[in-house]
Motif scaffolding. Sequence first.
Motif, PDB file in Angstrom:
ATOM      1  N   HIS A  85      -1.918  -8.345   5.729  1.00  0.00           N
ATOM      2  CA  HIS A  85      -2.687  -8.057   4.522  1.00  0.00           C
ATOM      3  C   HIS A  85      -2.361  -6.644   4.063  1.00  0.00           C
ATOM      4  O   HIS A  85      -2.438  -5.692   4.850  1.00  0.00           O
ATOM      5  CB  HIS A  85      -4.186  -8.200   4.780  1.00  0.00           C
ATOM      6  N   VAL A  86      -1.989  -6.535   2.799  1.00  0.00           N
ATOM      7  CA  VAL A  86      -1.611  -5.222   2.255  1.00  0.00           C
ATOM      8  C   VAL A  86      -2.409  -4.941   0.986  1.00  0.00           C
ATOM      9  O   VAL A  86      -2.982  -5.842   0.377  1.00  0.00           O
ATOM     10  CB  VAL A  86      -0.102  -5.174   1.945  1.00  0.00           C
ATOM     11  N   THR A  87      -2.420  -3.677   0.597  1.00  0.00           N
ATOM     12  CA  THR A  87      -3.154  -3.275  -0.609  1.00  0.00           C
ATOM     13  C   THR A  87      -2.213  -2.797  -1.709  1.00  0.00           C
ATOM     14  O   THR A  87      -2.653  -2.199  -2.688  1.00  0.00           O
ATOM     15  CB  THR A  87      -4.162  -2.162  -0.265  1.00  0.00           C
ATOM     16  N   LYS A  88      -0.932  -3.050  -1.550  1.00  0.00           N
ATOM     17  CA  LYS A  88       0.052  -2.621  -2.552  1.00  0.00           C
ATOM     18  C   LYS A  88       0.928  -3.806  -2.943  1.00  0.00           C
ATOM     19  O   LYS A  88       0.876  -4.878  -2.330  1.00  0.00           O
ATOM     20  CB  LYS A  88       0.915  -1.502  -1.984  1.00  0.00           C
ATOM     21  N   GLU A  89       1.731  -3.611  -3.962  1.00  0.00           N
ATOM     22  CA  GLU A  89       2.656  -4.649  -4.396  1.00  0.00           C
ATOM     23  C   GLU A  89       3.731  -4.870  -3.330  1.00  0.00           C
ATOM     24  O   GLU A  89       4.088  -3.942  -2.606  1.00  0.00           O
ATOM     25  CB  GLU A  89       3.313  -4.264  -5.726  1.00  0.00           C
ATOM     26  N   VAL A  90       4.226  -6.094  -3.262  1.00  0.00           N
ATOM     27  CA  VAL A  90       5.249  -6.438  -2.276  1.00  0.00           C
ATOM     28  C   VAL A  90       6.507  -6.880  -3.018  1.00  0.00           C
ATOM     29  O   VAL A  90       6.437  -7.618  -4.006  1.00  0.00           O
ATOM     30  CB  VAL A  90       4.765  -7.563  -1.344  1.00  0.00           C
ATOM     31  N   SER A  91       7.662  -6.435  -2.553  1.00  0.00           N
ATOM     32  CA  SER A  91       8.932  -6.860  -3.136  1.00  0.00           C
ATOM     33  C   SER A  91       9.420  -8.095  -2.371  1.00  0.00           C
ATOM     34  O   SER A  91       9.874  -7.989  -1.231  1.00  0.00           O
ATOM     35  CB  SER A  91       9.971  -5.733  -3.032  1.00  0.00           C
ATOM     36  N   GLY A 100       5.156 -14.223   2.938  1.00  0.00           N
ATOM     37  CA  GLY A 100       5.348 -12.800   3.170  1.00  0.00           C
ATOM     38  C   GLY A 100       4.016 -12.076   3.181  1.00  0.00           C
ATOM     39  O   GLY A 100       2.946 -12.678   3.051  1.00  0.00           O
ATOM     40  N   ASP A 101       4.063 -10.766   3.356  1.00  0.00           N
ATOM     41  CA  ASP A 101       2.831  -9.979   3.329  1.00  0.00           C
ATOM     42  C   ASP A 101       2.146 -10.176   1.976  1.00  0.00           C
ATOM     43  O   ASP A 101       2.802 -10.378   0.941  1.00  0.00           O
ATOM     44  CB  ASP A 101       3.151  -8.497   3.545  1.00  0.00           C
ATOM     45  N   HIS A 102       0.809 -10.097   1.986  1.00  0.00           N
ATOM     46  CA  HIS A 102       0.078 -10.434   0.775  1.00  0.00           C
ATOM     47  C   HIS A 102      -1.292  -9.770   0.760  1.00  0.00           C
ATOM     48  O   HIS A 102      -1.738  -9.196   1.756  1.00  0.00           O
ATOM     49  CB  HIS A 102      -0.089 -11.948   0.664  1.00  0.00           C
ATOM     50  N   SER A 103      -1.972  -9.892  -0.370  1.00  0.00           N
ATOM     51  CA  SER A 103      -3.327  -9.355  -0.500  1.00  0.00           C
ATOM     52  C   SER A 103      -4.285 -10.112   0.402  1.00  0.00           C
ATOM     53  O   SER A 103      -4.073 -11.298   0.698  1.00  0.00           O
ATOM     54  CB  SER A 103      -3.788  -9.472  -1.961  1.00  0.00           C
ATOM     55  N   ILE A 118      -0.096 -14.480 -12.752  1.00  0.00           N
ATOM     56  CA  ILE A 118      -1.068 -14.051 -11.746  1.00  0.00           C
ATOM     57  C   ILE A 118      -0.377 -13.144 -10.742  1.00  0.00           C
ATOM     58  O   ILE A 118       0.851 -13.203 -10.565  1.00  0.00           O
ATOM     59  CB  ILE A 118      -1.701 -15.266 -11.023  1.00  0.00           C
ATOM     60  N   PRO A 119      -1.128 -12.278 -10.053  1.00  0.00           N
ATOM     61  CA  PRO A 119      -0.513 -11.391  -9.053  1.00  0.00           C
ATOM     62  C   PRO A 119       0.128 -12.193  -7.919  1.00  0.00           C
ATOM     63  O   PRO A 119      -0.520 -13.041  -7.301  1.00  0.00           O
ATOM     64  CB  PRO A 119      -1.698 -10.562  -8.551  1.00  0.00           C
ATOM     65  N   LYS A 120       1.375 -11.947  -7.652  1.00  0.00           N
ATOM     66  CA  LYS A 120       2.096 -12.700  -6.622  1.00  0.00           C
ATOM     67  C   LYS A 120       1.496 -12.489  -5.238  1.00  0.00           C
ATOM     68  O   LYS A 120       1.494 -13.407  -4.412  1.00  0.00           O
ATOM     69  CB  LYS A 120       3.576 -12.301  -6.627  1.00  0.00           C
TER      70      LYS A 120
END
Length: 215
Positions: A85-91, A100-103, A118-120
């Motif tokens: 879980h991340v709080t930033k955009e992922v490439s 992949g890593d995600h919100s 929508i946010p990926k």
Amino acid sequence: MASTKTSNASRKARIEEMRRAEQSRERRNRFLTIGISTVVVVGLVGFGSYVFLQQSEKKEQKVALAKAPVKKEKSWDAKKLGRNHVTKEVSYPMTPPVGGDHSQVWMNCERDVYKKEIPKVNAVHSLEHGAVWVTYNDKASDADVKKLEEKVRKTSYSLMSPVKDQSGALMLSAWGKQVTVDSASDPRVEQFFTKYVQGPQTPEPGAPCTGGMTL
């Protein structure tokens, strides 16, 4: 005296004749009732058998679809896709992303059709829960978009949104799986839904598709 006896005998004969006629009528009615009931029962049994066979056939078709490979499908090793879980955009290395890593917040994916992108990072979380994500770009026809919207609105654990920078006009994604289809009538659409909605690729089967993010 003889006349009276004759009259009584005639009356008895008429009564007996009426009784026999009534008994005959009751027998005919009983036979008719039994016959009609038999026809109804046979009809119901036949209809029930027909419905059962139809349901069994549909179930067998779904099982066959789920087992068969999806033509021209792209696959990634689900175990190697990040799940942090991340709080930033992922490439992401693919568009749309298939994992992949995600919100930590997922996009609502309970038959949700989004008219805007929508946010990926949120959509990927939905895939982790077993959702199928239908996407399209400006090259997709209005008829195809409408038909796919109808499909999503009828299917739990699915969502749909535009993705302008994707390579195909119509694409379907699940965790680690993706296919580009030629049209909304492409048989791979039904196969992809059957195979991957809460399918074996799902990292978190049973996780909710409600209570997430909406637009």
